[in-house]
Design a protein around this motif. Structure first.
Motif, PDB file in Angstrom:
ATOM      1  N   ASP A  76     -17.780  -9.949  33.343  1.00 11.80           N
ATOM      2  CA  ASP A  76     -18.711 -10.449  33.976  1.00 11.80           C
ATOM      3  C   ASP A  76     -19.143 -11.135  34.907  1.00 11.80           C
ATOM      4  O   ASP A  76     -20.003 -10.145  36.171  1.00 11.80           O
ATOM      5  CB  ASP A  76     -19.113 -10.524  32.554  1.00 11.80           C
TER       6      ASP A  76
ATOM      7  N   ASP B 263     -24.035 -15.928  35.112  1.00  6.57           N
ATOM      8  CA  ASP B 263     -23.094 -16.375  34.391  1.00  6.57           C
ATOM      9  C   ASP B 263     -23.152 -17.167  34.470  1.00  6.57           C
ATOM     10  O   ASP B 263     -21.716 -17.579  34.212  1.00  6.57           O
ATOM     11  CB  ASP B 263     -21.901 -14.884  34.473  1.00  6.57           C
TER      12      ASP B 263
ATOM     13  N   HIS C 160     -26.732 -14.949  30.467  1.00  4.65           N
ATOM     14  CA  HIS C 160     -27.477 -14.400  29.220  1.00  4.65           C
ATOM     15  C   HIS C 160     -26.270 -14.970  28.195  1.00  4.65           C
ATOM     16  O   HIS C 160     -26.193 -14.598  27.111  1.00  4.65           O
ATOM     17  CB  HIS C 160     -26.713 -12.728  28.890  1.00  4.65           C
ATOM     18  N   HIS C 161     -25.635 -16.038  28.429  1.00  9.42           N
ATOM     19  CA  HIS C 161     -25.822 -17.021  27.203  1.00  9.42           C
ATOM     20  C   HIS C 161     -26.685 -18.324  26.332  1.00  9.42           C
ATOM     21  O   HIS C 161     -27.294 -18.292  26.514  1.00  9.42           O
ATOM     22  CB  HIS C 161     -24.934 -18.731  28.189  1.00  9.42           C
TER      23      HIS C 161
ATOM     24  N   ALA D 174     -24.110 -10.140  31.997  1.00  5.06           N
ATOM     25  CA  ALA D 174     -24.854 -10.776  32.765  1.00  5.06           C
ATOM     26  C   ALA D 174     -25.016  -9.712  33.219  1.00  5.06           C
ATOM     27  O   ALA D 174     -26.237  -9.615  33.959  1.00  5.06           O
ATOM     28  CB  ALA D 174     -24.371 -12.202  33.703  1.00  5.06           C
TER      29      ALA D 174
ATOM     30  N   ASP E  69     -17.312  -7.745  29.524  1.00  6.21           N
ATOM     31  CA  ASP E  69     -18.004  -8.799  28.267  1.00  6.21           C
ATOM     32  C   ASP E  69     -18.729  -8.138  26.736  1.00  6.21           C
ATOM     33  O   ASP E  69     -18.496  -8.842  25.639  1.00  6.21           O
ATOM     34  CB  ASP E  69     -19.000  -9.173  28.545  1.00  6.21           C
TER      35      ASP E  69
HETATM   36 MN   LIG Z   1     -20.579 -13.551  30.832  1.00  9.19          MN
END
Ligand SMILES: [Mn+2]
Length: 330
Positions: free
Chosen positions: A28, A86, A110-111, A129, A159
């Motif tokens: 990713d 990311d 995207h966390h 991401a 991912d």
């Molecule tokens: Mn990721």
């Protein structure tokens, strides 16, 4: 999904961009960074990448990797913006010790644990991401050519465990579908990412299966790769991503841990939890200074094998216990 307008303005007005991702970049990170850089270059921008040189061989088909810089002296003294991709926290990014002067900080991530450390943050919980990078490139009117598609597909596929994980949404598939347009085929990339292995990687995978233990009536899986085993099979780069998921394939496991002793008494821990159970493994990784998602998280533990086991296994059992008693019914 709302992209902060300011990001488009900064990119539109700027000329020089520095792109960073996290340490030990995965598919990713490498795919998202490459796609973003190619997209910005299609708009006539200048892009530098500063990346951890430890990149798995299987990602080697992404040509953009050859442009990744690892030496801070090769960077410009000044950029219009640094873009963190990311990276759940700034500390988690692989960055030069002496950061060049950057007028703006943009975060694309995207966390769930990301608190928005940039001046501008495009942070949404998505499968990869790469989904956010795709949306951003579309928004910017950037070109998405064949190599950029390969990079984005690599991000999504990596991912989401080849679109198997619970982080896959209709958006993930819509973006994947758009990448497939004009009869583009990703089967060779899928195989390369998820099933092909070198002999040493397969033996490493076998060692992981061999070490598998079950705890807590089979609900917690624990896999350990000690330093000597990792060395025997060519080093940590030969531990493929799917090793982290071996435990999850065992019935009735709902939480699994992989502990890799990458240096003597330094354990890199990968944690997984199974859907639909409401168990958040990032709770545990955060306690050890790591980060991640509800169903996939990681951290580093320093100590002997016994200390690591004594800390981690009861903690995971407690995590399962706290999730409630009806967990085994479904
Ligand atoms: Mn990721």
């Amino acid at each position: 999904m709302k992209i902060p307008e300011k990001i488009g303005q900064i990119i539109g007005a700027g000329q020089d961009f520095l792109i960073l991702a996290h340490n030990h970049p995965d598919g990713d990170a490498v795919g998202s960074v490459s796609a973003l850089g190619r997209g910005l270059k299609s708009l006539g921008k200048h892009v530098d990448y500063y990346m951890d040189p430890e990149i798995e061989d299987k990602l080697g088909f992404i040509d953009e990797i050859e442009l990744f810089k690892h030496d801070a002296s090769q960077l410009a003294p000044k950029y219009d913006a640094v873009i963190y991709v990311d990276c759940s926290t700034k500390d988690y990014a692989y960055a030069p010790e002496q950061m060049p002067e950057c007028a703006n900080t943009i975060v694309v991530d995207h966390h769930k644990s990301n608190e928005g450390y940039g001046d501008e943050n495009f942070v949404e919980i998505t499968g990869a991401a790469g989904e956010l990078v795709y949306l951003l490139l579309k928004d910017l009117g950037a070109e998405i050519d064949d190599d950029t598609k390969d990079a984005l597909f690599t991000a999504l596929s990596s991912d989401t465990g080849s679109f198997q994980f619970s982080n896959v949404t209709s958006q993930t598939h819509r973006i994947a579908a758009a990448l497939h347009e004009n009869d583009k085929i990703f089967s060779p990339i899928s195989k390369r990412l998820h099933s092909e292995k070198s002999y040493a990687q397969m033996k490493m995978y076998g060692e992981a299966v061999h070490s598998l233990e079950l705890h807590d009536d089979g609900q917690v899986a624990f896999i350990e790769l000690p330093y000597n085993v990792i060395r025997k099979w060519g080093g940590a780069l030969n531990i493929t991503d799917d090793v982290s998921n071996i435990g999850m394939s065992v019935i009735p496991v709902i939480v699994s841990a992989l502990a890799k002793e990458t240096e003597p008494d330094v354990w890199r821990i990968s944690l997984r939890s199974k859907s639909p159970y409401d168990i958040d493994v990032s709770e545990v990784s955060l306690e050890y200074g790591g980060g991640g998602h509800q169903r996939a998280a990681g951290c580093t533990f320093e100590g002997t094998e016994q200390e690591m086991r004594d800390a981690l296994i009861p903690r995971l059992e407690r995590l399962v216990a706290e999730a409630g008693e009806d967990i085994c019914e479904s």
